[in-house]
Write a protein that holds these residues in place. Sequence first.
Motif, PDB file in Angstrom:
ATOM      1  N   GLY A  97      -1.591  31.241  -9.636  1.00 31.47           N
ATOM      2  CA  GLY A  97      -0.268  31.871  -9.734  1.00 31.47           C
ATOM      3  C   GLY A  97       0.729  31.195  -8.817  1.00 31.47           C
ATOM      4  O   GLY A  97       0.799  31.498  -7.635  1.00 31.47           O
ATOM      5  N   LEU A  98       1.483  30.265  -9.360  1.00 29.80           N
ATOM      6  CA  LEU A  98       2.442  29.510  -8.547  1.00 29.80           C
ATOM      7  C   LEU A  98       3.819  29.583  -9.183  1.00 29.80           C
ATOM      8  O   LEU A  98       3.942  29.715 -10.399  1.00 29.80           O
ATOM      9  CB  LEU A  98       2.016  28.041  -8.466  1.00 29.80           C
ATOM     10  CG  LEU A  98       0.619  27.767  -7.901  1.00 29.80           C
ATOM     11  CD1 LEU A  98       0.277  26.295  -8.069  1.00 29.80           C
ATOM     12  CD2 LEU A  98       0.545  28.166  -6.438  1.00 29.80           C
ATOM     13  N   ASP A  99       4.830  29.489  -8.350  1.00 29.59           N
ATOM     14  CA  ASP A  99       6.181  29.316  -8.864  1.00 29.59           C
ATOM     15  C   ASP A  99       6.371  27.814  -8.989  1.00 29.59           C
ATOM     16  O   ASP A  99       6.563  27.121  -7.983  1.00 29.59           O
ATOM     17  CB  ASP A  99       7.188  29.932  -7.890  1.00 29.59           C
ATOM     18  CG  ASP A  99       8.621  29.635  -8.298  1.00 29.59           C
ATOM     19  OD1 ASP A  99       8.827  28.924  -9.296  1.00 29.59           O
ATOM     20  OD2 ASP A  99       9.536  30.116  -7.608  1.00 29.59           O
ATOM     21  N   ARG A 101       8.623  25.914  -9.930  1.00 28.18           N
ATOM     22  CA  ARG A 101       9.896  25.250  -9.598  1.00 28.18           C
ATOM     23  C   ARG A 101       9.971  24.908  -8.119  1.00 28.18           C
ATOM     24  O   ARG A 101      10.850  24.175  -7.696  1.00 28.18           O
ATOM     25  CB  ARG A 101      11.077  26.143  -9.984  1.00 28.18           C
ATOM     26  CG  ARG A 101      11.250  26.291 -11.477  1.00 28.18           C
ATOM     27  CD  ARG A 101      12.452  27.126 -11.827  1.00 28.18           C
ATOM     28  NE  ARG A 101      12.485  27.375 -13.256  1.00 28.18           N
ATOM     29  CZ  ARG A 101      11.882  28.409 -13.834  1.00 28.18           C
ATOM     30  NH1 ARG A 101      11.213  29.282 -13.101  1.00 28.18           N
ATOM     31  NH2 ARG A 101      11.957  28.570 -15.131  1.00 28.18           N
ATOM     32  N   GLN A 102       9.060  25.490  -7.337  1.00 31.84           N
ATOM     33  CA  GLN A 102       9.068  25.213  -5.904  1.00 31.84           C
ATOM     34  C   GLN A 102       8.047  24.137  -5.574  1.00 31.84           C
ATOM     35  O   GLN A 102       7.044  23.972  -6.265  1.00 31.84           O
ATOM     36  CB  GLN A 102       8.700  26.476  -5.126  1.00 31.84           C
ATOM     37  CG  GLN A 102       9.701  27.586  -5.264  1.00 31.84           C
ATOM     38  CD  GLN A 102       9.443  28.671  -4.216  1.00 31.84           C
ATOM     39  OE1 GLN A 102       9.718  28.505  -3.057  1.00 31.84           O
ATOM     40  NE2 GLN A 102       8.886  29.773  -4.669  1.00 31.84           N
ATOM     41  N   GLU A 106       7.488  24.516  -0.007  1.00 29.01           N
ATOM     42  CA  GLU A 106       8.361  25.694  -0.151  1.00 29.01           C
ATOM     43  C   GLU A 106       7.544  26.955  -0.448  1.00 29.01           C
ATOM     44  O   GLU A 106       7.806  28.024   0.099  1.00 29.01           O
ATOM     45  CB  GLU A 106       9.380  25.465  -1.272  1.00 29.01           C
ATOM     46  CG  GLU A 106      10.483  24.492  -0.891  1.00 29.01           C
ATOM     47  CD  GLU A 106      11.353  24.115  -2.091  1.00 29.01           C
ATOM     48  OE1 GLU A 106      12.517  23.791  -1.882  1.00 29.01           O
ATOM     49  OE2 GLU A 106      10.838  24.132  -3.236  1.00 29.01           O
ATOM     50  N   LEU A 107       6.556  26.785  -1.328  1.00 26.52           N
ATOM     51  CA  LEU A 107       5.724  27.944  -1.688  1.00 26.52           C
ATOM     52  C   LEU A 107       4.986  28.502  -0.480  1.00 26.52           C
ATOM     53  O   LEU A 107       4.934  29.716  -0.270  1.00 26.52           O
ATOM     54  CB  LEU A 107       4.704  27.521  -2.739  1.00 26.52           C
ATOM     55  CG  LEU A 107       5.062  27.804  -4.178  1.00 26.52           C
ATOM     56  CD1 LEU A 107       4.149  27.055  -5.113  1.00 26.52           C
ATOM     57  CD2 LEU A 107       4.956  29.298  -4.464  1.00 26.52           C
ATOM     58  N   LEU A 110       7.435  30.132   1.962  1.00 24.28           N
ATOM     59  CA  LEU A 110       7.839  31.450   1.454  1.00 24.28           C
ATOM     60  C   LEU A 110       6.728  32.476   1.678  1.00 24.28           C
ATOM     61  O   LEU A 110       6.975  33.602   2.125  1.00 24.28           O
ATOM     62  CB  LEU A 110       8.177  31.361  -0.043  1.00 24.28           C
ATOM     63  CG  LEU A 110       8.470  32.698  -0.729  1.00 24.28           C
ATOM     64  CD1 LEU A 110       9.760  33.309  -0.213  1.00 24.28           C
ATOM     65  CD2 LEU A 110       8.563  32.532  -2.239  1.00 24.28           C
ATOM     66  N   GLN A 111       5.505  32.049   1.375  1.00 22.49           N
ATOM     67  CA  GLN A 111       4.370  32.965   1.551  1.00 22.49           C
ATOM     68  C   GLN A 111       4.274  33.403   3.018  1.00 22.49           C
ATOM     69  O   GLN A 111       4.036  34.574   3.309  1.00 22.49           O
ATOM     70  CB  GLN A 111       3.080  32.244   1.102  1.00 22.49           C
ATOM     71  CG  GLN A 111       1.871  33.141   0.958  1.00 22.49           C
ATOM     72  CD  GLN A 111       1.881  33.953  -0.332  1.00 22.49           C
ATOM     73  OE1 GLN A 111       2.804  33.863  -1.140  1.00 22.49           O
ATOM     74  NE2 GLN A 111       0.856  34.761  -0.518  1.00 22.49           N
ATOM     75  N   ARG A 113       6.719  33.598   5.143  1.00 19.83           N
ATOM     76  CA  ARG A 113       7.834  34.527   5.411  1.00 19.83           C
ATOM     77  C   ARG A 113       7.486  35.939   4.917  1.00 19.83           C
ATOM     78  O   ARG A 113       7.804  36.925   5.551  1.00 19.83           O
ATOM     79  CB  ARG A 113       9.118  34.037   4.740  1.00 19.83           C
ATOM     80  CG  ARG A 113       9.594  32.685   5.201  1.00 19.83           C
ATOM     81  CD  ARG A 113      10.319  32.745   6.528  1.00 19.83           C
ATOM     82  NE  ARG A 113      11.658  33.254   6.376  1.00 19.83           N
ATOM     83  CZ  ARG A 113      12.192  34.225   7.122  1.00 19.83           C
ATOM     84  NH1 ARG A 113      11.471  34.799   8.053  1.00 19.83           N
ATOM     85  NH2 ARG A 113      13.425  34.615   6.939  1.00 19.83           N
ATOM     86  N   LEU A 114       6.797  35.988   3.753  1.00 19.58           N
ATOM     87  CA  LEU A 114       6.443  37.299   3.196  1.00 19.58           C
ATOM     88  C   LEU A 114       5.349  37.987   4.023  1.00 19.58           C
ATOM     89  O   LEU A 114       5.170  39.195   3.937  1.00 19.58           O
ATOM     90  CB  LEU A 114       6.003  37.162   1.733  1.00 19.58           C
ATOM     91  CG  LEU A 114       7.077  36.610   0.785  1.00 19.58           C
ATOM     92  CD1 LEU A 114       6.544  36.496  -0.629  1.00 19.58           C
ATOM     93  CD2 LEU A 114       8.323  37.476   0.797  1.00 19.58           C
ATOM     94  N   ASP A 155      -2.941  26.908  -4.483  1.00 18.60           N
ATOM     95  CA  ASP A 155      -3.134  28.356  -4.631  1.00 18.60           C
ATOM     96  C   ASP A 155      -4.054  28.873  -3.520  1.00 18.60           C
ATOM     97  O   ASP A 155      -3.799  29.920  -2.908  1.00 18.60           O
ATOM     98  CB  ASP A 155      -3.733  28.627  -6.014  1.00 18.60           C
ATOM     99  CG  ASP A 155      -3.662  30.104  -6.391  1.00 18.60           C
ATOM    100  OD1 ASP A 155      -2.742  30.798  -5.905  1.00 18.60           O
ATOM    101  OD2 ASP A 155      -4.513  30.562  -7.163  1.00 18.60           O
ATOM    102  N   THR A 158      -2.146  29.045  -0.325  1.00 19.44           N
ATOM    103  CA  THR A 158      -1.253  30.220  -0.222  1.00 19.44           C
ATOM    104  C   THR A 158      -2.046  31.476   0.167  1.00 19.44           C
ATOM    105  O   THR A 158      -1.518  32.369   0.800  1.00 19.44           O
ATOM    106  CB  THR A 158      -0.488  30.514  -1.537  1.00 19.44           C
ATOM    107  OG1 THR A 158      -1.419  30.832  -2.554  1.00 19.44           O
ATOM    108  CG2 THR A 158       0.392  29.363  -1.969  1.00 19.44           C
ATOM    109  N   ALA A 159      -3.329  31.488  -0.243  1.00 18.51           N
ATOM    110  CA  ALA A 159      -4.166  32.658   0.081  1.00 18.51           C
ATOM    111  C   ALA A 159      -4.606  32.652   1.541  1.00 18.51           C
ATOM    112  O   ALA A 159      -5.174  33.635   2.014  1.00 18.51           O
ATOM    113  CB  ALA A 159      -5.384  32.679  -0.836  1.00 18.51           C
TER     114      ALA A 159
END
Lengths: 272, 251
Positions: A97-99, A101-102, A106-107, A110-111, A113-114, A155, A158-159
Amino acid sequence: MTGTKAAGAAIEATGLVKSYKTKDGTVDAVRGIDLRVEPGEVFGFLGPNGAGKSTTVRMLTTLLSITSGSARVAGVDVAADPSGVRHKIGVALQEAGLDERQSGRELLTLQGRLFGLGPADAASRAQELLELVELTESADRPSKSYSGGMKRRLDLATALVNRPDVLFLDEPTTGLDPASRLVIWDEVRKINARGTTVFLTTQYLEEADQLCGRLAIIDDGLIVREGTPSELKAELRARRSLDHDPTLDDVFLDATGRTRERQAGDVQEVQA
Amino acid sequence: MTETLVLAKRAVIEGVRSMESLMPVFFIPLFFFVVNIGQAGKIFPSEGTPFLEGQGYAAFSLPTALLTAASFGTAALFLVEEIEGGYFDKLRATPIPRYAIVMGRLLSETLKNLLVTAVIVVVGMLFGVRIESGPLGFVLLLAIMATWATVFSGFMQLIAMKSRSAAATNSASFIFFPLLFLTPNFVPRDQLTRPMEIAASLNPVTYIMEAARSLILKGFEGDVLLKAGVVLAVGLVLAISLNVRAINNYD
């Protein structure tokens, strides 16, 4: 962020049930499973398509409500404190599950930051993770240009942003070529070596054999076998009085009541 | 709130990187704007058409263009793309309040529409349109359109979360046709046929259109602005509360 490992079980589920209401009545996707995963384990969760693997993972990761039963992950009750659970887990689901466009960087930023990091800390953590999954050279390209293996590694990264106590990997290597699969296996070993508990669903029995200290086999919403790979093989050999060492494939087929002939059509990777 | 702003910023960047999604938002409203002026400009000359208040038909037609531009719901299309692609679940698995995911998208839609409305008004000015209510009226016009864009996107996001299907969400966006055309978009409401007047009076978009038109043609008309304000406030409260409920109950 949390660096504290959970006391007691990393994952504990009791009588976990997930039912869906459909036009034709109620469908039970998971029918009351009990699980206990100790901290630091790589625990494999195997089963044929539609057995309830992903549904279980989605309940444990707070993405799906629990119909009945209870679950604690990293010591936190999933139903009572879902946000508390999310602070302590990392999740890489079946689809990377990736965006797209980033870029990778960046991904990951963002992760971060969240998960409450400030801009500088999020950027620094993103760099660490890019190095961990060896994506520094493509870090600033849009992720849509990544290969399937690179997307999976991103992915995975990001986890890991929040240094999770428990990492859930739902079929992390499905659709990857053998070389990319080996890379992911190495990443999983590295992550586990740092103390992270890994809950891994897979249809690849070799993957479970290579990575998992213990595993459970789920079929039709119920756990039908649980133990270490060697325990499960020994149990089958003794019960069937086999004159050879069975493979994990044999255990899987025995547990799910499938034959090699039937299984060859259902799950491509299980071959004689 | 920080999470909402972080996600809104990301959605704005996403919009900038997907210029193809912005093209219809400009092109379609401006196309109909120019075509309407070309077709009806002579029927309704400035002199002898009281409802134009001394301006050309372009000034009467501009609110229709602005409302068309504000009724694309692109935020919902990006959202459903993420639902189908799995990134939505990635976001749901983070410890942020889940409302931030939908609110971030809605906020980006608000910001995007401020820009779109400003550009279309500038194009309108090239066709001789004056904002009779002055700079303050222009700011109010921007606020009205941006709020409507947020409300419309909010309802589209609901469809995205309920259907989880890009095809269904795309199809649902055609609701903007009745919303936009069962209105006094060609002539004032009192000049419509009776059935059409009833339909337009029942359509909440009518009151937004009339408020925008009033700011362009007349100035500040308290009662007209109040009706639009009520429609937008009710719409916004409904859109936001239903979005928050939908994402909190998303299973």
